[in-house]
Design an enzyme around this catalytic site. Structure first.
Site, mmCIF file in Angstrom:
data_model
loop_
_atom_site.group_PDB
_atom_site.id
_atom_site.type_symbol
_atom_site.label_atom_id
_atom_site.label_comp_id
_atom_site.label_asym_id
_atom_site.label_seq_id
_atom_site.Cartn_x
_atom_site.Cartn_y
_atom_site.Cartn_z
ATOM 1 N N LYS A 44 0.806 -1.201 0.000
ATOM 2 C CA LYS A 44 0.000 0.000 0.000
ATOM 3 C C LYS A 44 0.851 1.268 0.000
ATOM 4 C CE LYS A 44 -3.270 -2.183 3.219
ATOM 5 N NZ LYS A 44 -3.824 -2.094 4.598
ATOM 6 N N GLY A 45 2.079 1.160 0.483
ATOM 7 C CA GLY A 45 2.874 2.348 0.787
ATOM 8 C C GLY A 45 3.106 3.295 -0.370
ATOM 9 N N GLU A 101 7.789 2.502 -6.012
ATOM 10 C CA GLU A 101 7.883 2.136 -4.591
ATOM 11 C C GLU A 101 8.017 3.383 -3.728
ATOM 12 O OE1 GLU A 101 7.345 0.013 -2.565
ATOM 13 O OE2 GLU A 101 8.102 -1.982 -2.996
ATOM 14 N N ASP A 102 7.584 3.265 -2.489
ATOM 15 C CA ASP A 102 7.792 4.367 -1.552
ATOM 16 C C ASP A 102 9.187 4.319 -0.939
ATOM 17 O OD1 ASP A 102 6.972 1.990 -0.390
ATOM 18 O OD2 ASP A 102 6.064 2.948 1.355
ATOM 19 N N ASP A 105 14.507 -0.798 1.301
ATOM 20 C CA ASP A 105 15.182 -1.078 2.559
ATOM 21 C C ASP A 105 16.207 -2.185 2.300
ATOM 22 O OD1 ASP A 105 14.301 -0.446 5.625
ATOM 23 O OD2 ASP A 105 15.037 -2.486 5.443
ATOM 24 N N LYS A 133 17.082 3.646 1.461
ATOM 25 C CA LYS A 133 17.924 3.456 2.656
ATOM 26 C C LYS A 133 19.048 2.477 2.300
ATOM 27 C CE LYS A 133 14.830 3.850 6.660
ATOM 28 N NZ LYS A 133 14.174 3.042 7.718
ATOM 29 N N ASP A 161 3.721 3.675 6.721
ATOM 30 C CA ASP A 161 2.955 3.482 7.958
ATOM 31 C C ASP A 161 3.794 2.947 9.102
ATOM 32 O OD1 ASP A 161 3.300 0.786 6.872
ATOM 33 O OD2 ASP A 161 1.805 0.174 8.352
HETATM 34 C C1 PRP Z 1 7.621 -1.688 2.289
HETATM 35 C C2 PRP Z 1 7.848 -0.880 1.036
HETATM 36 C C3 PRP Z 1 8.453 -1.863 0.096
HETATM 37 C C4 PRP Z 1 9.234 -2.781 1.018
HETATM 38 C C5 PRP Z 1 10.675 -2.396 1.002
HETATM 39 O O1 PRP Z 1 6.392 -2.321 2.189
HETATM 40 O O2 PRP Z 1 6.668 -0.335 0.530
HETATM 41 O O3 PRP Z 1 7.477 -2.596 -0.615
HETATM 42 O O4 PRP Z 1 8.692 -2.619 2.325
HETATM 43 O O5 PRP Z 1 11.424 -3.239 1.816
HETATM 44 P P1 PRP Z 1 12.616 -4.142 1.273
HETATM 45 O O6 PRP Z 1 13.513 -3.301 0.429
HETATM 46 O O7 PRP Z 1 13.301 -4.591 2.568
HETATM 47 O O8 PRP Z 1 12.057 -5.303 0.533
HETATM 48 P P2 PRP Z 1 5.636 -2.985 3.446
HETATM 49 O O9 PRP Z 1 5.991 -4.439 3.524
HETATM 50 O O10 PRP Z 1 5.887 -2.164 4.666
HETATM 51 O O11 PRP Z 1 4.099 -2.910 3.030
HETATM 52 P P3 PRP Z 1 3.148 -1.633 2.787
HETATM 53 O O12 PRP Z 1 3.686 -0.906 1.569
HETATM 54 O O13 PRP Z 1 1.795 -2.233 2.525
HETATM 55 O O14 PRP Z 1 3.192 -0.772 4.022
#
Ligand code: PRP
Length: 182
Positions: A44-45, A101-102, A105, A133, A161
């Site tokens: 969703k982000g 993507e938002d 990580d 990041k 979130d």
């Molecule tokens: C977050 C973000 C990416 C992912 C990045 O999503 O939106 O999809 O984590 O992390 P990574 O580089 O370690 O793979 P999240 O799982 O928090 O879901 P959301 O977008 O629904 O909040």
């Protein structure tokens, strides 16, 4: 400012500048004949960034959505990605997919998705993220378009979130530690 936010890391004004800059880069790169640009929002982000970005891009765009979740957490994460909502279209071989993507990580989500979409037969696959990041990477991955590199802090807002809250904040802020340590 929201009472749970310690400080604003990326302001509304800065985000607006980032969105305009990336939209201009996308216009430049996808203006050629025969391109079918599909912005792929990862729920969703990414929904807020996606909504702003698609308004600023001037080349023709289509939109699509996927939702994924990763198994495990922290340093024990396996990197296995679970597809909850798949991209549902029969014309992937003619699509120039740009994943929106938002935040990046560990890099595992985007690394997996790029491979997945290529295997599914997409014509081209590129990636775009508002926040990056790099200090948290567990796999070697770099996005094609990066809004801003940020330090390893707990950020919320503009789609991001904590426990499903704070997504609607118009800025990216650092969450007060007492909020997530309780
Ligand atoms: C977050 C973000 C990416 C992912 C990045 O999503 O939106 O999809 O984590 O992390 P990574 O580089 O370690 O793979 P999240 O799982 O928090 O879901 P959301 O977008 O629904 O909040």
């Amino acid at each position: 400012m929201n009472k749970d936010v310690e400080r604003i890391l990326v302001s509304e004004e800065e985000i607006d500048g980032i969105v305009r800059r990336i939209a201009a880069e996308i216009d430049r790169d996808y203006s050629g004949e025969g391109k079918k640009l599909v912005l792929l929002c990862i729920l969703k982000g990414s929904v807020v960034f996606m909504g702003e970005l698609m308004k600023r891009v001037t080349v023709p765009v289509e939109i699509d959505f996927m939702k994924v979740s990763s198994y495990g957490s922290g340093t024990n994460t396996t990197g296995r990605i679970n597809i909850i909502l798949d991209i549902l279209r029969g014309d992937l071989s003619t699509c120039d997919i740009l994943i929106v993507e938002d935040i990046i990580d560990s890099g595992k989500t985007l690394s997996y998705l790029v491979d997945y979409l290529k295997l599914k037969g997409a014509k081209s696959v590129k990636t775009c993220t508002l926040l990056d990041k790099p200090s948290r990477r567990q796999v070697d991955f770099e996005a094609d378009y990066v809004g801003r590199v940020i330090p390893d802090e707990f950020v919320v807002g503009y789609g991001l979130d904590y426990d499903e809250k704070y997504r609607a904040l118009p800025y990216v802020g650092v969450l007060k530690p007492e909020v997530y340590s309780n």
